[in-house]
Design a protein around this motif. Structure first.
Motif, PDB file in Angstrom:
ATOM      1  N   UNK A 194      14.440  21.463  79.366  1.00 46.87           N
ATOM      2  CA  UNK A 194      14.321  22.915  79.289  1.00 46.87           C
ATOM      3  C   UNK A 194      13.142  23.302  78.378  1.00 46.87           C
ATOM      4  N   UNK A 195      12.250  22.303  78.155  1.00 50.47           N
ATOM      5  CA  UNK A 195      11.021  22.544  77.372  1.00 50.47           C
ATOM      6  C   UNK A 195      10.173  23.632  78.043  1.00 50.47           C
ATOM      7  N   UNK A 196      10.346  23.753  79.353  1.00 50.27           N
ATOM      8  CA  UNK A 196       9.550  24.738  80.096  1.00 50.27           C
ATOM      9  C   UNK A 196      10.348  26.022  80.358  1.00 50.27           C
ATOM     10  N   UNK A 197      11.496  26.216  79.703  1.00 50.95           N
ATOM     11  CA  UNK A 197      12.392  27.304  80.116  1.00 50.95           C
ATOM     12  C   UNK A 197      11.863  28.698  79.794  1.00 50.95           C
ATOM     13  N   UNK A 227      21.832  31.209  80.515  1.00 47.88           N
ATOM     14  CA  UNK A 227      21.815  29.819  80.045  1.00 47.88           C
ATOM     15  C   UNK A 227      21.173  29.781  78.663  1.00 47.88           C
ATOM     16  N   UNK A 228      21.785  29.093  77.733  1.00 51.71           N
ATOM     17  CA  UNK A 228      21.133  28.912  76.435  1.00 51.71           C
ATOM     18  C   UNK A 228      19.991  27.895  76.574  1.00 51.71           C
ATOM     19  N   UNK A 229      18.762  28.311  76.329  1.00 47.19           N
ATOM     20  CA  UNK A 229      17.627  27.399  76.567  1.00 47.19           C
ATOM     21  C   UNK A 229      17.460  26.428  75.405  1.00 47.19           C
ATOM     22  N   UNK A 230      18.508  25.680  75.121  1.00 47.80           N
ATOM     23  CA  UNK A 230      18.536  24.861  73.904  1.00 47.80           C
ATOM     24  C   UNK A 230      18.650  23.383  74.227  1.00 47.80           C
ATOM     25  N   UNK A 231      18.448  23.040  75.477  1.00 40.63           N
ATOM     26  CA  UNK A 231      18.606  21.656  75.904  1.00 40.63           C
ATOM     27  C   UNK A 231      17.695  20.739  75.083  1.00 40.63           C
ATOM     28  N   UNK A 232      18.317  19.788  74.396  1.00 38.82           N
ATOM     29  CA  UNK A 232      17.542  18.817  73.625  1.00 38.82           C
ATOM     30  C   UNK A 232      17.427  19.175  72.146  1.00 38.82           C
ATOM     31  N   UNK A 233      17.754  20.414  71.806  1.00 36.65           N
ATOM     32  CA  UNK A 233      17.657  20.815  70.394  1.00 36.65           C
ATOM     33  C   UNK A 233      18.926  20.461  69.632  1.00 36.65           C
ATOM     34  N   UNK A 234      18.789  20.349  68.307  1.00 35.93           N
ATOM     35  CA  UNK A 234      19.940  20.223  67.416  1.00 35.93           C
ATOM     36  C   UNK A 234      19.836  21.334  66.378  1.00 35.93           C
ATOM     37  N   UNK A 235      20.890  21.486  65.619  1.00 35.03           N
ATOM     38  CA  UNK A 235      20.885  22.523  64.582  1.00 35.03           C
ATOM     39  C   UNK A 235      19.699  22.327  63.642  1.00 35.03           C
ATOM     40  N   UNK A 255      20.634  30.268  68.823  1.00 34.24           N
ATOM     41  CA  UNK A 255      21.460  29.131  68.373  1.00 34.24           C
ATOM     42  C   UNK A 255      22.772  29.620  67.754  1.00 34.24           C
ATOM     43  N   UNK A 256      22.700  30.657  66.985  1.00 36.32           N
ATOM     44  CA  UNK A 256      23.914  31.182  66.344  1.00 36.32           C
ATOM     45  C   UNK A 256      24.910  31.655  67.407  1.00 36.32           C
ATOM     46  N   UNK A 257      24.403  32.365  68.410  1.00 42.61           N
ATOM     47  CA  UNK A 257      25.305  32.793  69.490  1.00 42.61           C
ATOM     48  C   UNK A 257      25.888  31.575  70.217  1.00 42.61           C
ATOM     49  N   UNK A 258      25.045  30.582  70.393  1.00 49.03           N
ATOM     50  CA  UNK A 258      25.465  29.354  71.070  1.00 49.03           C
ATOM     51  C   UNK A 258      26.604  28.678  70.307  1.00 49.03           C
ATOM     52  N   UNK A 308      27.966  29.773  78.123  1.00 45.87           N
ATOM     53  CA  UNK A 308      26.871  30.625  78.604  1.00 45.87           C
ATOM     54  C   UNK A 308      26.710  31.812  77.659  1.00 45.87           C
ATOM     55  N   UNK A 309      25.545  32.414  77.734  1.00 45.82           N
ATOM     56  CA  UNK A 309      25.186  33.522  76.844  1.00 45.82           C
ATOM     57  C   UNK A 309      25.696  34.851  77.448  1.00 45.82           C
ATOM     58  N   UNK A 310      25.574  35.914  76.703  1.00 47.53           N
ATOM     59  CA  UNK A 310      25.967  37.236  77.206  1.00 47.53           C
ATOM     60  C   UNK A 310      27.462  37.285  77.465  1.00 47.53           C
ATOM     61  N   UNK A 311      27.855  37.801  78.639  1.00 51.73           N
ATOM     62  CA  UNK A 311      29.276  37.857  78.977  1.00 51.73           C
ATOM     63  C   UNK A 311      29.882  36.455  79.045  1.00 51.73           C
ATOM     64  N   UNK A 312      29.044  35.467  79.299  1.00 57.35           N
ATOM     65  CA  UNK A 312      29.469  34.081  79.173  1.00 57.35           C
ATOM     66  C   UNK A 312      30.280  33.562  80.336  1.00 57.35           C
ATOM     67  N   UNK A 313      30.298  34.289  81.456  1.00 56.45           N
ATOM     68  CA  UNK A 313      31.178  33.901  82.557  1.00 56.45           C
ATOM     69  C   UNK A 313      30.476  33.108  83.667  1.00 56.45           C
ATOM     70  N   UNK A 314      29.240  33.499  83.956  1.00 51.12           N
ATOM     71  CA  UNK A 314      28.626  32.861  85.123  1.00 51.12           C
ATOM     72  C   UNK A 314      27.108  33.000  85.040  1.00 51.12           C
ATOM     73  N   UNK A 315      26.429  32.446  86.056  1.00 47.85           N
ATOM     74  CA  UNK A 315      24.967  32.504  86.090  1.00 47.85           C
ATOM     75  C   UNK A 315      24.503  33.823  86.684  1.00 47.85           C
ATOM     76  N   UNK A 316      24.436  34.845  85.825  1.00 47.91           N
ATOM     77  CA  UNK A 316      23.865  36.112  86.275  1.00 47.91           C
ATOM     78  C   UNK A 316      23.094  36.684  85.099  1.00 47.91           C
ATOM     79  N   UNK A 317      22.316  37.701  85.370  1.00 48.82           N
ATOM     80  CA  UNK A 317      21.712  38.451  84.283  1.00 48.82           C
ATOM     81  C   UNK A 317      22.868  39.037  83.488  1.00 48.82           C
ATOM     82  N   UNK A 318      22.994  38.630  82.252  1.00 48.21           N
ATOM     83  CA  UNK A 318      24.072  39.152  81.419  1.00 48.21           C
ATOM     84  C   UNK A 318      25.328  38.298  81.418  1.00 48.21           C
ATOM     85  N   UNK A 319      25.394  37.312  82.339  1.00 50.01           N
ATOM     86  CA  UNK A 319      26.501  36.370  82.275  1.00 50.01           C
ATOM     87  C   UNK A 319      27.794  36.846  82.907  1.00 50.01           C
TER      88      UNK A 319
END
Lengths: 424, 424, 424
Positions: C209-212, C222-230, C241-244, C282-293
C-alpha cells in the motif's frame, strides 16, 4: 533442429552475411528483415553511435523536456536549471516504473507517479519515503545518457564510451551551422510518420535522387541532379543542368560575400561519425523549398543576408539529415521501432520571433517535405515488402547511388567493428 | 537454457515428431501451431511441390496478371505476348522493391515504380537508367518460377527441380478435365477467406464429410456419404444411400453415352503429386450445387451433353480441390499465411459466353459453397484453438476419415523425404 | 550467433537470473518481459501450483460451467450430476476441437460441435459415430484437471502431482472462511480487466500500500497502513493510526463475541502453497468498502452477526487475493495471458437471497474496487513499460513492501525448485 529453408531468409549467422557483403550491391535480406538483425543494429549502431534526437528549440526553458524512444529505451531530454541539456533513461530507480508518459512538457522535479520517488532535473534522487536507515539517495539517481549539442541540435549516445571523433565532426560542421543561429529558432511544426520499413531502407531512400521522378513537389525547387556530373547528366535533365550551373555560380558569389565556407565535406563511410555537408542552389526563385522556390517565412534565420542562399544540407550517419535555408530549417531524425517499422520525425524550425499567420503559415512551410515524406514512405514500404520475399537478391547500385553505397559501406564497417570487439 | 514445459508444446525437434507419428491419429500439436513447423512446411511442402494458384480464365489476354502470395513469396502469374502463362517473383532485381501491388490487372511492360527498371512480360530486363559501361541487362531479368497449365488450371512450383511425376498426373487427369473445356470459361466470382487455422487443418476439414451435419446447404444436393460403403452406412442415412445408388447408375449410363471415363483414381499418399478423382451423382434434381440440385447456369460447360452429370471432383495434395459440374466449376486454393492463418480462395467459373443476370446470377451460383466455406471456417478455427491447448493429444480417425488420414500420411512422408535430403 | 546486447535484455540463461537474485530488490528485467520467462512461469508456477479460478457460486447447479484460460490451456469447471465440481481440458479427444466457446453456461452433456463426440459432465465419452470394432470409449474421456473447493472457492492444479501442502492450508484457512458461508452466495458482478503488464507486476502491485496515495476511493474506508507499525508510521498518517488502533480493539472484541479466530497467519514464502490471512478494521463507519465505510448490501453473509466486522483478507500465492466483509466478498484471480498481458478477474459475491435493487445495487457495491483496479492497472502498465527499458535495473524495496518481497522470494524459490527437478 534448425529448419533449413532453400533460401537463407533466417540465417543463424548474421556475421557471415556481414562478412560476405558485396560492395556496390544492396544488403542481403535478413539484414533488413530479421529480429536478430534488428537487435544487432540496436547493439552495434544505435547503442554505440551519436544519434540526432531533437532540436534545442524543443526544450527552450529549464524544466522543458521531450521523451524519445530509441529502440527499447525511452530517453528524457530535459533542460536543467543551469540551462544545460541533460539526458536520462525514463525509468524510476525503485521498481522500474516509467517516469514520464508525455512526448513533451515541462516539470519542476521529476516525480515518479507510482511511489513518489522525486528526482531533480539534473537526475539526483531528492527523496524517497519509508527507507531504512542508511539508505543512500546518491546511489539511486536517474541513469544518465551522454548528450551533446551542436549548432542547435541535440545528439545523444547510449554507449558507455561514445565515439571520440564526434568532437572533431562537431568542430568542422559548426562553422556551417553557426550563421543560421538555430538556437534562436522555434518549432513551427513537427510530424511523426511510422514508415513500414526497416530503418536502413529509410536512410537509403534519403541518400539518392534516382527516384526523384516520384517527387514532383520537391523537384519544383530542388535540382534533381544528385549524383550526376556534367559528363553523365542525361539529355532529359540537360536544361535543368544549365540552370543549376548558373544558380551555383550565384550561390558561390553570395557565400564569398557573406564569408560562408565554400567547400563541401564528404566523410560518409570512413569514420564512426560519418557525415557530409554540401551547399546547393535551388531552382526557380531559388529561395526556399516551395513550388517555384519562393520564401516561406519573412524572417531570415540568424545572420543569413541573402534570401537566395540555396539549400545547405548536412547528412549524418546513422540517422539524420538536415536542410538549412535562408528562411527556415527542416530536419529529420530516424528511429527504428522494429525490424519493419521506423519512426521518421520531421521538424520545421523558423526564427524565434517569426509569427504564425503573419510571417509564415504551416501548410505552405511544410508542403514540399510533407508531400515528399509521403512519397518516400510508399517507396520504403514497397521495398520492405520486396526484400522480405525469398525472390529478393541484392542488386547493383547505379552510378547516381553513391551515397546509398556509402551508407551501406559505413553500416557494414561499423557492424564489423562491433562484432570484432564483442565476445560470443 | 531451453525451457522444458511439462508438455512438449514447443519442441526442439520436429524431426522427432514427424518420426514418431502414429498412423491413424491426428498430428501432434506443434506441427499445427509452431512457427518452426510453418517454416518446415514452407520448405518441405510449399517450396517443393506443385501448387494450384489460379485458373487460366483469370488471365485471358496478353499482359493480364494476377499476383499470389505463397508463404513469404509474392508470385506474378502473367500471360505473355505469345499467350503463354509465365510466373515470376514479384521483386525488382535492383534494390528489391515490390513490382506489382494489385491482386490482378493488365500491363504492357512490368515497370518498377521506384527507379523505373522496366521488364518485358516474359521477364527480360529491357531498360535501367544510369548504369555504368558494361552493365548487362541479361543478368537482371525477373527470377522465374516453374509454371504448368493443366486442363485450364495454373500450377506453379518454387523448387529448383519440381517433382517429376507431375507430367504423369497431368496426363492422367486431363481426359477427365478436357470435356469441360475450362480454358473457355470466365470467372463469375472469387472469394478470399482468411481461415483462423493452420493450412493442414483447412485441408483435413475438406477431406471428410464426417462433419457434414454441419452443412445443411451442401447436403441438400451433395450426398453426405463420403467414406461410407453399403455395409457401414448408418440407419439414419439408409434412405439417402438408396437414392445415391439409383443416381449412381444413371450417372454411369450418362458417362458411357458421352465417352467419359468411368473409373475414379486415388493416389493420395503414394507419390509427390498426390491426387484423386471421383465422379459422384448429386441428390434432388441432380444437376448442380443448389438447394434441390437445380442448375445455376443456363450454359453448359464444354462438350458436356447432360445436365444431370453430377459432381466430378479432383483433390490434389497439398493445396487444392475442384468440383466440376455440367453448368459451372468451383475450385479451391489453400495458401498458408502464418502458423495459424490460411488463405482459402474459392473461384466460380462459368462458360465464357454466359451472361450475368441472363444465364446465371452470382448469389444463386455461390450460395452453397459460400455457406459451406463459412461453416468450415468456424470448424477450422475451433480446432486450431483446441490443438494449441496443452490438453490436446492426437486422437483416432473414424472409419469415414480415410482421406484425412491419406492427407496426413502424404504430409508425413513428404516431410520425411525433405528431411532426409537436407543437411543440418 | 547470439546477438550480445550491451545489457542483458534477452538472456540465454534464466537460470542465472534466478540464481543471482538479490534479496530485497525487484527482479531482473527478462523475468518480467521475455517469452522464455513466461514459458518458465507457466511450467514452474502455473502448471505446478494450485490456482484460484472461480467461486463455487459461479456454477450453482448440475451442468453449470465456466471456462477459464490458464496460459495456453482452456479449462472447463463444471458441476456434475452429483453436485461435485469437476475440471477438464476444453479439448475434444478426437481431433482436438475446442468443446465450449462460452465463458459460462449450462449443458446436459458436453457435445463437440465438430463431429458430435458426446461426453458426460463427469468427463466420460458416451458416444462417437463411425468407430471401428473394438473402439474403447473409456480410453477417450476428457482429460481431467485436479480441482479442490475450499470455503466456497474453486482451486485447480494442472500438475500431475499437485503440491501436497494444500490440504494443510485448506484446513487452516477454513475456520476463517466458514462463518461467511460463501457457498450460499451468488455472483452480483464480475469484471475482467486485461492488464498491460506481466502477471508478477500485477501481484506485486497488490501486495503493498506504498502507492495508496493513488487510491482515494479505497483509502476512504481502508486504512492505508499496510506494512507500518506504531513505531514507523509517518506523521501524516498518525491520526489515521489512532483511529486504526481504536477500530482494531472494537473488531477484536467482536471476534471474541462471535468466536472468530483472532490471530492472522503469514506463511507467504516458506511453502509451495504460500498464503496469509489477516483481519483488519475499516475506517469511517467501518462496515464495508464504500466512501465512508457504510454497508453496500442489506443481507449479511453467513453467520456474521456484526456489520462492523472489518475486512478479513486472504492472500494466496501465486494468483489470488480475497476480501470478505460482513455484507459481501470481493475476490480476485490473476491469470497470465502473455509476457506483458494479464487477466485480472474481480468477482463480487453477496448473500444468495439478496435482491438487486432492493438489498444492493451494483454501482455502489463495486465502486471502490472498480476505481482501485483502474488505478492499479495504470501503475502496472507504466511499470511494464519501464522494466522493458534497458535503462531499468532492479531497485530496493522500502520498509513497507515486505509482502512484495515475500511474493518475489516465494517466486524465486519455487522456480529454483522447479529447475532443480527438471532435466535440460
Amino acid at each position: 533442429m534448425t529448419i533449413q529453408l532453400d533460401r537463407p531468409t533466417r540465417p543463424d549467422d548474421l556475421t557471415d552475411l556481414i562478412g560476405r557483403h558485396t560492395a556496390g550491391y544492396s544488403l542481403e535480406a535478413p539484414l533488413y528483415t530479421s529480429r536478430e538483425a534488428f537487435d544487432l543494429d540496436m547493439a552495434a549502431i544505435f547503442t554505440k553511435h551519436w544519434l540526432f534526437v531533437a532540436a534545442e528549440a524543443e526544450v527552450p526553458e529549464p524544466g522543458d523536456f521531450v521523451t524519445v524512444q530509441v529502440g527499447p529505451s525511452s530517453v528524457i531530454i530535459v533542460r536543467d536549471d543551469d540551462e544545460q541539456v541533460r539526458a536520462f533513461y525514463n525509468v524510476c530507480r525503485h521498481r522500474g516504473s516509467r517516469l514520464l508518459d508525455d512526448a513533451r512538457g515541462s516539470v519542476g522535479n521529476l516525480v515518479c507517479p507510482y511511489h513518489r520517488w522525486t528526482y531533480n532535473v539534473d537526475g539526483r534522487l531528492l527523496h524517497a519515503d519509508n527507507q531504512p536507515a542508511g539508505f543512500d539517495c546518491s546511489r539511486f539517481g536517474l541513469k544518465p545518457v551522454h548528450v551533446r549539442s551542436v549548432g542547435g541540435f541535440v545528439f545523444i549516445c547510449l554507449a558507455d564510451e561514445p565515439p571520440a571523433d564526434f568532437d572533431d565532426v562537431a568542430a568542422r560542421i559548426d562553422p556551417y551551422l553557426a550563421p543560421y543561429e538555430l538556437g534562436r529558432t522555434k518549432v513551427a511544426h513537427q510530424i511523426d510518420i511510422v514508415e513500414q520499413g526497416n530503418w536502413k531502407l529509410v536512410m537509403e531512400n534519403n541518400r539518392e535522387c534516382y527516384h526523384c521522378d516520384g517527387h514532383p513537389e520537391l523537384t519544383s525547387a530542388y535540382f534533381p541532379l544528385h549524383g550526376y556530373t556534367a559528363e553523365d547528366v542525361p539529355p532529359r535533365l540537360r536544361r535543368t543542368w544549365d540552370r543549376f550551373e548558373k544558380a551555383t555560380a550565384a550561390l558561390q558569389a553570395s557565400c564569398v560575400r557573406q564569408g560562408f565556407p565554400l567547400d563541401g565535406m564528404r566523410e560518409l563511410d570512413n569514420r564512426p561519425t560519418g557525415f557530409m555537408v554540401a551547399h546547393a542552389p535551388l531552382d526557380g526563385a531559388g529561395k526556399s523549398y516551395t513550388a517555384g522556390g519562393e520564401s516561406v517565412c519573412r524572417k531570415r534565420l540568424g545572420s543569413i543576408a541573402d534570401d537566395r542562399f540555396g539549400d545547405f544540407h548536412l547528412h549524418m550517419q546513422p540517422n539524420s539529415w538536415f536542410h538549412l535555408l535562408s528562411d527556415h530549417a527542416v530536419v529529420f531524425s530516424v528511429l527504428p521501432l522494429s525490424p519493419d517499422t521506423t519512426l521518421l520525425r520531421s521538424t520545421w524550425l523558423v526564427h524565434a520571433d517569426a509569427v504564425e499567420g503573419v510571417d509564415y503559415d504551416v501548410p505552405t512551410l511544410t508542403h514540399v517535405w510533407s508531400a515528399t515524406n509521403a512519397q518516400d514512405s510508399a517507396f520504403v514500404a514497397r521495398t520492405q515488402r520486396g526484400v522480405e520475399d525469398p525472390g529478393y537478391q541484392p542488386g547493383p547500385y547505379s552510378e547516381v547511388e553513391g551515397d546509398v553505397e556509402a551508407f551501406v559501406s559505413w553500416y557494414v564497417s561499423r557492424v564489423r567493428a562491433h562484432l570484432a570487439t564483442t565476445a560470443y
